[in-house]
Write a protein that holds these residues in place. Structure first.
Motif, PDB file in Angstrom:
ATOM      1  N   ARG A 389       0.853  -1.199   0.000  1.00  0.00           N
ATOM      2  CA  ARG A 389       0.000   0.000   0.000  1.00  0.00           C
ATOM      3  C   ARG A 389       0.876   1.232   0.000  1.00  0.00           C
ATOM      4  NH1 ARG A 389      -1.511   3.497   3.933  1.00  0.00           N
ATOM      5  NH2 ARG A 389      -0.645   2.171   5.599  1.00  0.00           N
ATOM      6  N   LEU A 408     -11.827  -2.879  -3.218  1.00  0.00           N
ATOM      7  CA  LEU A 408     -10.378  -3.038  -3.275  1.00  0.00           C
ATOM      8  C   LEU A 408      -9.978  -4.508  -3.204  1.00  0.00           C
ATOM      9  CD1 LEU A 408      -9.251  -0.076  -0.982  1.00  0.00           C
ATOM     10  CD2 LEU A 408      -9.442  -0.140  -3.460  1.00  0.00           C
ATOM     11  N   VAL A 412      -7.852  -6.229  -6.208  1.00  0.00           N
ATOM     12  CA  VAL A 412      -6.556  -6.850  -5.907  1.00  0.00           C
ATOM     13  C   VAL A 412      -6.591  -8.331  -6.270  1.00  0.00           C
ATOM     14  CG1 VAL A 412      -4.988  -7.514  -4.044  1.00  0.00           C
ATOM     15  CG2 VAL A 412      -5.904  -5.190  -4.140  1.00  0.00           C
ATOM     16  N   VAL A 430      -1.383  -0.898  -4.202  1.00  0.00           N
ATOM     17  CA  VAL A 430      -2.603  -0.129  -3.937  1.00  0.00           C
ATOM     18  C   VAL A 430      -2.163   1.270  -3.522  1.00  0.00           C
ATOM     19  CG1 VAL A 430      -4.708   0.048  -2.583  1.00  0.00           C
ATOM     20  CG2 VAL A 430      -3.811  -2.215  -3.213  1.00  0.00           C
ATOM     21  N   ILE A 443      -5.123   0.572  -8.326  1.00  0.00           N
ATOM     22  CA  ILE A 443      -4.550  -0.749  -8.092  1.00  0.00           C
ATOM     23  C   ILE A 443      -3.787  -1.110  -9.358  1.00  0.00           C
ATOM     24  CG2 ILE A 443      -5.007  -3.191  -7.669  1.00  0.00           C
ATOM     25  CD1 ILE A 443      -7.545  -0.594  -6.656  1.00  0.00           C
TER      26      ILE A 443
END
Length: 501
Positions: A389, A408, A412, A430, A443
């Motif tokens: 992240r 998310l 992912v 991310v 992403i």
């Protein structure tokens, strides 16, 4: 509109300590405006000399403004950032040069309305750094009541203390914005601590505490101490009032009386020109406020308990699905059950965060730092991928957190499943960028990229269908998926953070 800090930085060379003192004055001056039944304007010299002198070229800029809640305003329009010269208002320069309060002999006319203006120097460490103008209308002259006389007398003492540099004191700022105001309850004490005036609301607050007689003539410290239920609170309030009588600054304090009334106290010392003149005690009956606070705390605790139980139930469901997947011989069915486990677990983590939140808000950074490793555990055995992240999501409300975490997770998971050949290494990032209005999330992966005929609108995979539905319906945002240079794929989600109807 420019703030006080902006105007001071732009127009003056004041030190940080002097600027902080003016901020302290502004934090306290609603008390002055209410006691004076007058507007207050803060004027700072733009071209003042370093030794504090002003000359005929000096201009003043209005850096802040306060209006009374106890009477009509003299300035319905905004005055901040306007300028005056010494010719326009000679008393500003006189207040700085002579370090004393000046009142204009003749009324000042504004929009055909007569006003009385007084210039009050603001002293800090022996130097005048600004001037307050106290301005009240003279449209309806009348004989002042005893309350008005008590208010004006106290205002005069505090204004002189500003000129002396002894008010306000930074030590008394704790809780000043939630402290009692003049209209809540006002009590004036003489030097011995005897009440010489109590406003009707101040008297009512003491009646709620159990004192049935008048307050005038009473010694307030022993009286208050006798009415408060907790002996430690009683001693604390008594010390606050006694300290004010001794000239020491005080802060807000709260106590509960024996009949169960909750009251806020604040004691302010009065020492104009260094002479002890008693103290002001502001009181506010907050019994109903405390009752509502307790009800809200009980409601919040109930909501958090519900989130905790929902989280437990979802974890139970995830466990059952995981057990079922292990007993299933069909690879396709096992994969579907594992995806369901991931989705249910993601929602459970949101409810776990809400179960410890006091305001139905979720720290997404903290939450995603738990969700991403969970996704990594599912895929690590099949391919050595790195999930990371970047940037900060910040704190969001609950109705954004749940669908966003789902979105998310799906994106992912899609990147992990489709971007890389089986067994190959890769990276999925991310990235979040947040402004006051938008949250933008990308992403991105460094995999093999999109098929030539790919379209996010027509893609029929379950994961992308879930993402499209949540982004458009729940989050009211936008979604795009495109090729990433030099290779790979990038999915972009933009959602509004403003209040949604």
């Amino acid at each position: 509109m420019s703030t006080l800090a902006d105007l001071l930085a732009e127009h003056t060379g004041l030190s940080g300590e002097a600027a902080d003192h003016l901020q302290t004055v502004v934090a306290e001056w609603q008390l002055l405006a209410d006691l004076s039944f007058a507007d207050f304007l803060m004027w700072v010299p733009i071209y003042g000399n370093e030794d504090g002198r002003v000359d005929s070229r000096t201009e003043f800029v209005c850096a802040a403004q306060a209006r009374p809640t106890t009477g009509p305003t003299a300035h319905p329009e905004d005055v901040v950032d306007t300028r005056l010269t010494i010719t326009d208002y000679p008393q500003l320069a006189r207040a700085i040069r002579e370090v004393r309060i000046f009142r204009e002999e003749d009324p000042h006319w504004l929009h055909d309305v007569p006003m009385r203006r007084e210039a009050i120097p603001v002293s800090f460490r022996g130097q005048v750094i600004a001037v307050l103008s106290r301005e009240s209308t003279l449209v309806t002259p009348r004989v002042p009541s005893s309350l008005e006389i008590a208010y004006l007398g106290s205002a005069a003492d505090l204004c002189q203390m500003i000129a002396d540099g002894t008010f306000p004191n930074p030590e008394s700022l704790t809780g000043v914005h939630t402290s009692p105001r003049v209209g809540d309850g006002f009590i004036r004490l003489d030097g011995s601590g005897t009440v010489v005036f109590a406003s009707p609301n101040g008297l009512s607050a003491y009646h709620r505490m159990g004192h049935e007689a008048d307050l005038v003539g009473e010694r307030l410290v022993p009286l208050t101490k006798s009415l408060i239920a907790d002996p430690f609170d009683a001693t604390e309030i008594a010390h606050r009032i006694h300290d004010a009588l001794e000239g020491r600054p005080g802060s807000r304090a709260e106590a509960e009386s024996r009949p169960g009334a909750a009251v806020l106290f604040r004691a302010i010392p009065l020492r104009p020109s260094g002479v002890a003149a008693g103290a002001l005690v502001l009181v506010r009956d907050v019994t109903e406020v405390k009752r509502r606070d307790r009800a809200l705390l009980s409601k919040d605790a109930t909501i958090r308990e519900i989130h905790h139980r929902v989280k437990n139930n979802l974890q139970t469901v995830a466990t059952l699905l995981r057990l079922q997947s292990r007993r299933t011989s069909s690879m396709q069915a096992r994969q579907a059950l594992e995806e369901s486990v991931r989705r249910v677990s993601s929602i459970a983590m949101v409810h776990e965060s809400l179960s410890v939140s006091v305001d139905e808000r979720v720290d997404l950074d903290h939450l995603l730092d738990k969700v991403l490793p969970m996704l990594g555990e599912i895929t690590t055995a099949e391919s050595p991928l790195q999930l990371s992240r970047e940037g900060s999501f910040g704190v969001v409300v609950a109705d954004i957190a749940t669908p966003l975490v789902m979105v998310l997770s799906e994106l992912v998971q899609n990147a992990v499943e489709h971007a890389f050949p089986e067994g190959s290494a890769g990276r999925v990032i991310v990235h979040a960028r947040r402004s006051a209005r938008w949250l933008d999330v990308t992403i991105s992966d460094d995999g093999r990229g999109l098929p030539r005929d790919f379209s996010v609108e027509t893609a029929d995979g379950l994961g992308l269908q879930i993402v499209r539905t949540l982004v458009t319906s729940e989050l009211r945002g936008s979604l795009s998926i495109s090729a990433r240079e030099p290779h790979g794929t990038q999915a972009s989600v933009r959602i509004p953070l403003v209040r949604r109807l």
